[in-house]
Write an enzyme that holds these catalytic residues in place. Structure first.
Site, PDB file in Angstrom:
ATOM      1  CG  PHE A   1      42.792  39.594  51.929  1.00 23.27           C
ATOM      2  CD1 PHE A   1      41.810  39.513  50.946  1.00 23.27           C
ATOM      3  CD2 PHE A   1      44.070  39.143  51.625  1.00 23.27           C
ATOM      4  CE1 PHE A   1      42.098  38.986  49.697  1.00 23.27           C
ATOM      5  CE2 PHE A   1      44.364  38.630  50.378  1.00 23.27           C
ATOM      6  CZ  PHE A   1      43.375  38.543  49.407  1.00 23.27           C
ATOM      7  CB  SER A   2      42.291  35.532  52.115  1.00 23.18           C
ATOM      8  OG  SER A   2      42.345  34.237  51.574  1.00 23.18           O
TER       9      SER A   2
END
Length: 555
Positions: free
Chosen positions: A218-219
């Site tokens: 994520f990210s």
């Protein structure tokens, strides 16, 4: 008399069998908690509906002479059973989400993995097959956070795979680089690489299938997943499928430029006596307390926690023996020489709520940061939007700044009234543009499936609210609103009924992704595989619907 004796025998036999069954069940329970590894045995914990095995070291502590070095495999043999019930510690970091002036926490000795295994559902016989594996590379701009911040409750209740979380070095301890072989950089990515090797070699001992490992990030974790695909052609040895949620290697903050200048500046800030060579600053910084090095992050921030990736992945010298990345992502993709495996990629409709929402805070003089942003636009924009180190001149930066402001605000100023325009600019520049570029290019030069979605269903309390400290601004669907329905966020236990449905669909989607790659669906909506297509499509997921839409044509 005979009847009484018979009754007594039956009673004794009943209790003996019950005791035997209880003992067998107890032994079975103990066997689930004890795992054999090459270093010895570990003991996990029964967490009601799943088993957990936490804080398992995969690398030697990166201390002293091992600081700013590639990780070394953990070799210690345990004489006693290793206690894997201890909560994992976070790697040392200057954490954006820590309230107060001092944002330092964590430790330098932090290179561990944690494994979580769901129990069988009631009525299902003991499994005779290995479970697929979902590995998490956490977000945090390569600067902060950890696996334990991202909860696994939803996955353990509704998923049918083993979850593994990796701790890796962050900030200057993980990504300082002198752009040569002395301080090569990318230590955090090399930690991940070693951890993935550990998982591949050991996950079968936990009941996991080493041939069915999905790596999800994520990210900045999404960027890391993409970088593993691009930089490590043998990534397919450690992963069957990959997912990048709100982050790819084409986002402007994914690669840090002018790392050597930053490394020498950090050494000067920390009063190193000799800053004339890479070796001199390495010798100095290896002797400095880790706390001093990590606190040095704040000297590179210009407004709030910006630029949010001050120390991140960089292009390494070809002289580095075990280099992770020696070419730019664009060069690698266009060469076609990268790992070929199914890839799921996504973004949120207003991803730019990170880090635009920080502009809604007030400084100690009571000014809203967005007003400061307006007054100092030409100074701050190149840092906040990550083009300070990629433009050739101040004039080029100013021209780009003028064009950006005109495109998103016209003749208006940056203010609370125009905040949503600013957030849209952050979304496009920092997230959407780079993610869609990655899809466009990889569908041309790659040879494996590419699935993509856009999530548009705002959470009631999201990362934007956390960063701004405000609830009076409707921000839309910001960074993490989808991810936190998969790995639940600490402090957000209640989700709406529609989010519960979406959460189950996401987890079922990942269940399917972990075992097959020829098709993928979210609920009743089947993804389009964008590989080789002249036109590509994204699935738009909203509160009550999902629909594939064409985004662009082949350039």
């Amino acid at each position: 008399m005979h009847l009484q004796l018979w009754s007594h025998c039956v009673t004794v036999l009943f209790f003996a069998l019950r005791s035997q069954n209880a003992a067998a069940h107890n032994n079975e329970h103990i066997n689930e908690l004890i795992i054999d590894l090459p270093n010895g045995q570990i003991r996990g914990r029964d967490d009601d509906y799943f088993y957990s095995y936490e804080s398992i070291p995969y690398a030697e502590p990166p201390l002293g002479p091992l600081r700013f070095e590639s990780p070394k495999s953990y070799r210690t043999k345990w004489l006693d059973t290793f206690d894997a019930t201890r909560e994992p510690v976070e790697c040392m970091q200057w954490d954006q989400f820590t309230v107060g002036v001092d944002k330092l926490h964590g430790v330098e000795d932090c290179l561990t993995v944690s494994v979580y295994k769901p129990k069988l559902q009631a009525g299902i016989k003991r499994q005779k097959y290995a479970l697929p594996v979902l590995v998490l590379l956490h977000g945090g701009a390569f600067m902060y956070s950890s696996g334990k911040v991202n909860g696994h409750d939803y996955l353990m209740r509704h998923g049918r795979f083993i979850v593994v979380k990796i701790n890796f070095r962050l900030g200057p301890l993980g990504f300082l680089s002198t752009e040569d072989a002395i301080i090569a950089g990318n230590f955090g990515l090399k930690d991940q690489r070693l951890a993935l090797k550990w998982i591949k070699a050991n996950i079968a001992n936990f009941g996991g299938d080493p041939e069915r490992i999905t790596v999800l990030g994520f990210s900045s974790g999404g960027v890391a997943v993409h970088l593993h695909m691009l930089a490590q052609q043998n990534f397919t040895e450690y992963a069957y499928a990959a997912a990048s949620i709100s982050g790819t290697a084409f986002n402007p903050w994914a690669i840090t430029h002018k790392s050597r200048e930053r490394a020498f500046q950090l050494a000067r800030n920390l009063k190193c006596p000799d800053v004339n060579s890479s070796q001199a600053i390495k010798d100095c910084l290896q002797r400095k307390p880790a706390t001093d090095i990590v606190r040095g992050v704040q000297d590179f921030l210009v407004l709030g926690y910006n630029p949010f990736t001050t120390f991140g992945p960089s292009i390494e010298s070809v002289e580095v023996e075990d280099a992770f990345l020696t070419r730019s992502p664009l060069q690698i993709v266009k060469s076609g020489n990268f790992a070929q495996l199914p890839w799921l990629v996504s973004y949120c409709a207003q991803d730019g709520g990170y880090n635009a929402a920080e502009l809604l805070q007030r400084n100690r003089w009571g000014e809203e940061l967005i007003e400061v942003f307006n007054d100092r636009w030409y100074d701050l924009a190149p840092y906040n939007l990550f083009y300070k180190d990629t433009m050739q001149s101040v004039e080029q930066m100013d021209d780009y700044s003028v064009a950006l402001k005109r495109r998103y605000l016209g003749s208006k100023d940056f203010s609370i009234d125009t905040y949503l325009n600013v957030q849209r600019m952050y979304t496009d520049v920092l997230f959407r543009d780079g993610i869609e570029q990655a899809i466009r290019l990889q569908r041309i030069y790659g040879r494996s499936p590419i699935y993509a979605y856009v999530y548009d269903n705002p959470a009631e309390q999201n990362m934007g609210h956390m960063l701004s400290g405000r609830q009076d601004v409707e921000m839309g669907t910001v960074h993490g609103d989808d991810f936190f329905l998969i790995f639940n966020r600490s402090g957000r236990s209640n989700i709406r009924a529609d989010e519960k449905v979406i959460s189950r669909k996401f987890i079922k989607m990942l269940d399917d992704f972990a075992v097959k790659s020829d098709s993928l669906a979210f609920g009743g909506c089947k993804f389009v595989d964008n590989f080789g297509k002249d036109e590509y499509q994204l699935m738009f997921i909203t509160r009550n619907a999902c629909e594939n839409k064409q985004v662009a044509t082949l350039p």
